[in-house]
Design an enzyme around this catalytic site. Sequence first.
Site, PDB file in Angstrom:
ATOM      1  N   MET C   1       0.788  -1.213   0.000  1.00  0.00           N
ATOM      2  CA  MET C   1       0.000   0.000   0.000  1.00  0.00           C
ATOM      3  C   MET C   1       0.832   1.280   0.000  1.00  0.00           C
ATOM      4  O   MET C   1       0.259   2.347  -0.057  1.00  0.00           O
ATOM      5  CB  MET C   1      -0.867   0.012   1.244  1.00  0.00           C
ATOM      6  CG  MET C   1      -2.283   0.347   0.982  1.00  0.00           C
ATOM      7  SD  MET C   1      -3.216  -0.370   2.337  1.00  0.00           S
ATOM      8  CE  MET C   1      -1.950  -0.734   3.567  1.00  0.00           C
ATOM      9  N   PRO C   2       2.168   1.160   0.055  1.00  0.00           N
ATOM     10  CA  PRO C   2       2.932   2.423   0.136  1.00  0.00           C
ATOM     11  C   PRO C   2       2.820   3.236  -1.155  1.00  0.00           C
ATOM     12  O   PRO C   2       2.423   2.712  -2.206  1.00  0.00           O
ATOM     13  CB  PRO C   2       4.385   1.955   0.322  1.00  0.00           C
ATOM     14  CG  PRO C   2       4.313   0.522   0.696  1.00  0.00           C
ATOM     15  CD  PRO C   2       3.057  -0.023   0.097  1.00  0.00           C
ATOM     16  N   TYR C   3       3.177   4.491  -1.008  1.00  0.00           N
ATOM     17  CA  TYR C   3       3.224   5.405  -2.150  1.00  0.00           C
ATOM     18  C   TYR C   3       4.608   6.046  -2.154  1.00  0.00           C
ATOM     19  O   TYR C   3       5.040   6.602  -1.135  1.00  0.00           O
ATOM     20  CB  TYR C   3       2.144   6.482  -1.995  1.00  0.00           C
ATOM     21  CG  TYR C   3       2.285   7.596  -3.002  1.00  0.00           C
ATOM     22  CD1 TYR C   3       1.885   7.409  -4.324  1.00  0.00           C
ATOM     23  CD2 TYR C   3       2.837   8.822  -2.654  1.00  0.00           C
ATOM     24  CE1 TYR C   3       2.033   8.416  -5.257  1.00  0.00           C
ATOM     25  CE2 TYR C   3       2.983   9.837  -3.583  1.00  0.00           C
ATOM     26  CZ  TYR C   3       2.580   9.623  -4.886  1.00  0.00           C
ATOM     27  OH  TYR C   3       2.735  10.620  -5.812  1.00  0.00           O
TER      28      TYR C   3
END
Lengths: 66, 66, 66, 66, 66, 66
Positions: C1-3
Amino acid sequence: MPYVNIKITREGATAQQKAALIRGATDLLVDVLGKNPATTIVVIEEVDTDSWGIGGETVTERRKGV
Amino acid sequence: MPYVNIKITREGATAQQKAALIRGATDLLVDVLGKNPATTIVVIEEVDTDSWGIGGETVTERRKGV
Amino acid sequence: MPYVNIKITREGATAQQKAALIRGATDLLVDVLGKNPATTIVVIEEVDTDSWGIGGETVTERRKGV
Amino acid sequence: MPYVNIKITREGATAQQKAALIRGATDLLVDVLGKNPATTIVVIEEVDTDSWGIGGETVTERRKGV
Amino acid sequence: MPYVNIKITREGATAQQKAALIRGATDLLVDVLGKNPATTIVVIEEVDTDSWGIGGETVTERRKGV
Amino acid sequence: MPYVNIKITREGATAQQKAALIRGATDLLVDVLGKNPATTIVVIEEVDTDSWGIGGETVTERRKGV
């Protein structure tokens, strides 16, 4: 696949309100551009009123203003 | 001179893990593009699970989900 | 889910180099924090050397400098 | 209408200093580009020294370094 | 006073669609948090499919994938 | 070590004006917080008026407005 970043002043937004922002922003991307919600990320960042400026003043100063 | 911003959910990343992300991201820019590490900035931002959305839901809701 | 957001000066990075940055940044988040690669987003933004400053000067000026 | 985002390490910037950054950044946009201050937003974000990297190291490590 | 940044791949979003995103995001902040629309800024940034990665691959690669 | 990101509408800012923004923002961080200019990065991003919204409208629409 879109990425949405919402910055607001830290003034007590509740978990329910944040969930409503996330749902609403995701729906918007789906409705307007047909994006896939499963990979749409929405990140909300809250910023102290001392650290947010508009009109050359902090929000803290404006709230005190007359 | 590159600038890298890594946003993750706040779920206990340690100082060692953050240091590893910073070293790794810097090395990546050096290896792939020959950038100067001395002026490569990496900023990690952790975001509460209530404030991170994917698939139209907060991560808090997804973790509870069945 | 990281950006992950990578900003670099626009100086001819190739599609292969960008693909290598994306693969490398995604692997880094998987290796260090055990993140799910399927929902890891990496966005590369290239900025003109006229619009990138370091040391109070644009990169365009520095490249000309003696 | 401009938007300015200033990221600094969290090392005790005071409310007065933040107000000075906001005033200064707003004036800069007015002076250089004739922008309207009333809709110029400045957001300051402070980041822990463990989460800020330069030269492949965290600022925490650099401060300890010899 | 909120600031919303929407990043999407550059794949032909029209001026009408961008206007709909801006209207929708502004309305969302007004409806959920009672924010003032007059100072709500929405910035849309389009990114080439070569520069956007998900699952460790560029969107360009995924579109070609079998 | 600060990072400053200035977003403005794309309306013909010249290289000289951008250089003045970079110099001014760097000086501001030095003057107010004593930051090291050598590692202060300033990135200017210009955004089409179709992609910038305020008050729920694009800047393109507002410029036409009566």
